[in-house]
Design an enzyme around this catalytic site. Structure first.
Site, PDB file in Angstrom:
ATOM      1  N   ASN A 158       0.889  -1.172   0.000  1.00 33.50           N
ATOM      2  CA  ASN A 158       0.000   0.000   0.000  1.00 33.50           C
ATOM      3  C   ASN A 158       0.922   1.215   0.000  1.00 33.50           C
ATOM      4  O   ASN A 158       1.589   1.493   0.991  1.00 33.50           O
ATOM      5  CB  ASN A 158      -0.869  -0.052   1.260  1.00 33.50           C
ATOM      6  CG  ASN A 158      -2.100   0.807   1.203  1.00 33.50           C
ATOM      7  OD1 ASN A 158      -2.761   0.981   2.219  1.00 33.50           O
ATOM      8  ND2 ASN A 158      -2.456   1.359   0.062  1.00 33.50           N
ATOM      9  N   CYS A 184      -5.822   6.177   7.943  1.00 32.59           N
ATOM     10  CA  CYS A 184      -5.240   5.102   7.136  1.00 32.59           C
ATOM     11  C   CYS A 184      -4.114   4.465   7.943  1.00 32.59           C
ATOM     12  O   CYS A 184      -3.110   5.125   8.228  1.00 32.59           O
ATOM     13  CB  CYS A 184      -4.707   5.664   5.817  1.00 32.59           C
ATOM     14  SG  CYS A 184      -3.866   4.440   4.802  1.00 32.59           S
ATOM     15  N   ASN A 237      -2.000   1.874   7.203  1.00 34.64           N
ATOM     16  CA  ASN A 237      -0.749   1.701   6.468  1.00 34.64           C
ATOM     17  C   ASN A 237      -0.086   3.052   6.224  1.00 34.64           C
ATOM     18  O   ASN A 237       1.138   3.188   6.299  1.00 34.64           O
ATOM     19  CB  ASN A 237      -1.010   0.993   5.138  1.00 34.64           C
ATOM     20  CG  ASN A 237      -1.389  -0.466   5.333  1.00 34.64           C
ATOM     21  OD1 ASN A 237      -0.848  -1.153   6.178  1.00 34.64           O
ATOM     22  ND2 ASN A 237      -2.348  -0.927   4.552  1.00 34.64           N
ATOM     23  N   ASN A 250     -12.787   6.159   9.859  1.00 35.29           N
ATOM     24  CA  ASN A 250     -13.384   6.016   8.527  1.00 35.29           C
ATOM     25  C   ASN A 250     -14.351   4.820   8.527  1.00 35.29           C
ATOM     26  O   ASN A 250     -14.250   3.919   9.355  1.00 35.29           O
ATOM     27  CB  ASN A 250     -12.294   5.854   7.456  1.00 35.29           C
ATOM     28  CG  ASN A 250     -11.366   4.691   7.720  1.00 35.29           C
ATOM     29  OD1 ASN A 250     -11.394   4.075   8.778  1.00 35.29           O
ATOM     30  ND2 ASN A 250     -10.528   4.374   6.768  1.00 35.29           N
ATOM     31  N   GLU A 307     -11.203  -0.304  -1.267  1.00 36.13           N
ATOM     32  CA  GLU A 307     -10.972   0.893  -0.470  1.00 36.13           C
ATOM     33  C   GLU A 307     -11.664   2.098  -1.089  1.00 36.13           C
ATOM     34  O   GLU A 307     -11.500   2.376  -2.283  1.00 36.13           O
ATOM     35  CB  GLU A 307      -9.469   1.145  -0.320  1.00 36.13           C
ATOM     36  CG  GLU A 307      -9.138   2.168   0.730  1.00 36.13           C
ATOM     37  CD  GLU A 307      -7.666   2.153   1.115  1.00 36.13           C
ATOM     38  OE1 GLU A 307      -7.235   3.131   1.739  1.00 36.13           O
ATOM     39  OE2 GLU A 307      -6.952   1.169   0.798  1.00 36.13           O
ATOM     40  N   CYS A 329      -4.908  -2.622   3.609  1.00 45.58           N
ATOM     41  CA  CYS A 329      -5.650  -1.529   4.225  1.00 45.58           C
ATOM     42  C   CYS A 329      -5.642  -1.772   5.731  1.00 45.58           C
ATOM     43  O   CYS A 329      -6.246  -2.733   6.208  1.00 45.58           O
ATOM     44  CB  CYS A 329      -7.090  -1.476   3.700  1.00 45.58           C
ATOM     45  SG  CYS A 329      -8.128  -0.230   4.490  1.00 45.58           S
ATOM     46  N   GLY A 330      -4.936  -0.915   6.466  1.00 39.89           N
ATOM     47  CA  GLY A 330      -4.788  -1.115   7.895  1.00 39.89           C
ATOM     48  C   GLY A 330      -6.093  -0.985   8.660  1.00 39.89           C
ATOM     49  O   GLY A 330      -6.416  -1.820   9.506  1.00 39.89           O
ATOM     50  N   THR A 331      -6.870   0.073   8.363  1.00 43.07           N
ATOM     51  CA  THR A 331      -8.150   0.225   9.061  1.00 43.07           C
ATOM     52  C   THR A 331      -9.114  -0.883   8.661  1.00 43.07           C
ATOM     53  O   THR A 331      -9.936  -1.324   9.470  1.00 43.07           O
ATOM     54  CB  THR A 331      -8.779   1.598   8.779  1.00 43.07           C
ATOM     55  OG1 THR A 331      -8.923   1.777   7.360  1.00 43.07           O
ATOM     56  CG2 THR A 331      -7.936   2.723   9.361  1.00 43.07           C
TER      57      THR A 331
END
Length: 284
Positions: free
Chosen positions: A15, A75, A77, A164, A212, A221-223
């Site tokens: 990412n 975010c 990442n 988010n 995303e 995608c970390g979240t």
């Protein structure tokens, strides 16, 4: 003449982000500039742009610009990339640092080797089941294991805000992501659009593909990994308070979900890619 600016490219599990250090000027970029920087043919190429601005509450304030020019509240990442940049250019090796984000001030713990930061452990803050950017913002009731209106072909979904919005679909085929992701991103139940996670639950963790919001399919995608782990814990498919493996196309993240959802933790790798000077566009 176009304005020239030094840029820095970082990636976390593939990412990738362009980092702009604007702490001195305090001036953010516009949507046109972020779209150009992210364009992989006409610009630099990235999933997003991280604009670092001055902050009285942390080492910097991170603004996340998506590839389509929209702004994301948070975010995971990207935050790891921002932390590595901040440490790389500080001349120090702090034990921890705070970064201000759209999801609040988050504490980050760099992991070092001799050459510098190679991973970051992030306090991602609480996972919220009732939030203005979720269906629960209208109903006041958590959307957990619920039917997605207008989509009888989907498994039950869970809506989670990590700052988010996310719609997590446990046991939905991963191959559905490119087909159903863009449709669900703009589902009317999510006023600010949503990220969509397609999740396979396994005995020791999760495998996740994320559509995303504002970017499409990404390597990680970390979240989204956090939201997926939260949904699995809520469904009692995985244990709370344990470090869980979440495998994305770009690799593995570690996620820890407390039983009260008060502070989700994310741990994952980060790497510097390159730096350079670009002539930023001055008009549309």
């Amino acid at each position: 003449m176009d304005a020239r600016e030094r840029i820095f490219k970082y990636q976390g599990l593939g990412n990738d982000f362009v980092v702009l250090d604007r702490r001195r000027t305090g001036q953010d970029i516009d949507a046109h500039t972020s779209r150009w920087l992210c364009d992989r043919r006409l610009g630099v190429g990235a999933d997003g742009v991280l604009s670092l601005l001055p902050s009285s509450r942390g080492m910097a304030r991170m603004v996340v610009h998506n590839a389509d020019g929209s702004i994301a509240e948070m975010c995971g990442n990207g935050l790891r990339c921002a932390v590595k940049y901040l440490v790389d250019h500080s001349g120090e090796r702090p034990e921890w640092l705070d970064v201000e984000t759209g999801a609040g001030v988050l504490r980050c713990v760099p992991g070092y080797v001799a050459s510098g930061v190679v991973e970051v452990d992030i306090s991602m803050g609480p996972a919220r089941l009732v939030a203005p950017n979720l269906p629960s913002g209208v109903t006041g009731t958590p959307f957990v294991g619920a039917a997605v209106p207008g989509h009888a072909d989907l498994v039950a979904g869970t809506a989670v805000s990590m700052g988010n919005p996310h719609l997590v679909l446990l046991d939905q085929p991963l191959s559905d992501a490119p087909l159903k992701g863009p449709i669900l991103e703009v589902h009317p139940s999510f006023p600010d659009r949503t990220n969509v996670e397609f999740v396979r639950v396994e005995s020791d963790g999760l495998t996740v593909v994320v559509w995303e919001r504002g970017c499409g399919l990404t390597q990680a995608c970390g979240t989204g990994a956090c939201a997926s782990a939260v949904a699995a814990v809520l469904a009692r498919r995985l244990p709370a308070d344990a470090w869980l493996r979440v495998t994305l196309p770009g690799g593995d993240l570690g996620i820890q979900v407390p039983a009260d959802l008060s502070d989700i933790r994310l741990r994952g790798p980060v790497a510097f890619v390159f730096e350079g000077v670009v002539a930023l566009p001055t008009g549309q």
